[in-house]
Design an enzyme around this catalytic site. Sequence first.
Site, mmCIF file in Angstrom:
data_model
loop_
_atom_site.group_PDB
_atom_site.id
_atom_site.type_symbol
_atom_site.label_atom_id
_atom_site.label_comp_id
_atom_site.label_asym_id
_atom_site.label_seq_id
_atom_site.Cartn_x
_atom_site.Cartn_y
_atom_site.Cartn_z
ATOM 1 N N LYS A 49 49.716 -17.674 -56.036
ATOM 2 C CA LYS A 49 49.563 -17.128 -57.392
ATOM 3 C C LYS A 49 50.629 -17.846 -58.224
ATOM 4 C CE LYS A 49 48.957 -12.786 -59.874
ATOM 5 N NZ LYS A 49 47.811 -13.193 -60.680
HETATM 6 N N1 PMP Z 1 42.059 -14.368 -59.057
HETATM 7 C C1 PMP Z 1 42.945 -14.639 -60.035
HETATM 8 C C2 PMP Z 1 42.937 -15.999 -60.664
HETATM 9 C C3 PMP Z 1 43.848 -13.657 -60.448
HETATM 10 O O1 PMP Z 1 44.732 -13.924 -61.427
HETATM 11 C C4 PMP Z 1 43.814 -12.390 -59.848
HETATM 12 C C5 PMP Z 1 44.773 -11.325 -60.288
HETATM 13 N N2 PMP Z 1 45.986 -11.439 -59.579
HETATM 14 C C6 PMP Z 1 42.870 -12.146 -58.835
HETATM 15 C C7 PMP Z 1 42.001 -13.154 -58.470
HETATM 16 C C8 PMP Z 1 42.786 -10.799 -58.165
HETATM 17 O O2 PMP Z 1 43.916 -10.607 -57.371
HETATM 18 P P1 PMP Z 1 44.508 -9.144 -57.091
HETATM 19 O O3 PMP Z 1 43.359 -8.262 -56.748
HETATM 20 O O4 PMP Z 1 45.426 -9.367 -55.938
HETATM 21 O O5 PMP Z 1 45.207 -8.726 -58.321
#
Ligand code: PMP
Length: 292
Positions: free
Chosen positions: A157
């Site tokens: 991330k």
């Molecule tokens: N993909 C992207 C590009 C994101 O920014 C997020 C949000 N963090 C997600 C998927 C979903 O991840 P999560 O459920 O862990 O927040």
Amino acid sequence: MADIPFHERDGWIWMNGAMRPWKDATAHVLTHGLHYGSGVFEGERAYDGVIFKSRLHSERLHRSARLMGFALPFSVDDLEAAKAEVVRKSGLASVYVRAIAWRGSEKLSVSSHGNSINVAIAAWEWGDYFADKMKGIRLTIAPWRRPAPDTAPCQAKAAGLYMICTLSKNLAESNGYQDALMMDWRGQIAEATGANIFLTRDGVIHTPTPDAFLNGITRQTVIGLAKARGMDVVERAIWPNELADFEEVFLTGSAAEITPVREIGGIHFKPGAITEQLLNDFAALTRRKNAA
Ligand code: PMP
């Protein structure tokens, strides 16, 4: 509060081991993370004062940093304590929590050797990620693709990876859509700009295999909830020419939670029983204290 610019708000931000007044939590303009996109971050939500799956987020922050070639100077336990304190000091039961780590301002060049690693955690009130979320949102197809695993560390991330998302989301909003559906480098359906995607057909839930994008914590939670209800979940390569065959579509993410989708680039969907069931189950889970 929502319309006050972030840099003018009051409150507390945890930064490098200590609580600082919100307005003093600043970084120098010659910061590596700003110039070269070397930061990693987390987006989380606290419900009833408890961050949902907090530890998984802290572990992912560590993992993202490792994928970007650095180690965080704070342990997962340190981050857990800091995040809990930030939520507590916000005085709010339901907040969005942002943890970020970035390379500092000791030096400025492509190489980052010699730059410190900085960590900050802030929390603020943030309602639904999408206005009118429960009506179902409209997605356009992004002109930008998610990079291949040998082009960028796509399981991190990482702030730098959001450049493509911002381009896509801005374009979508300028054209009257709420978000964009992004393909991966092969042309397969990947995800929205900040959330994963699920599509249903004949009672079966389909979702792209997360081999080129974030395997979201909400995504994994929702797969668990669906399976607990005896629903079939198929993770596979999904191509855009299949879109018209699906009945219900929804996005998942810490900010987006579960967001029904009613259109993707002119193809219409109708949020129905599966989306509703999972929305209810997710709401019940996030509002239970021991889910953290
Ligand atoms: N993909 C992207 C590009 C994101 O920014 C997020 C949000 N963090 C997600 C998927 C979903 O991840 P999560 O459920 O862990 O927040």
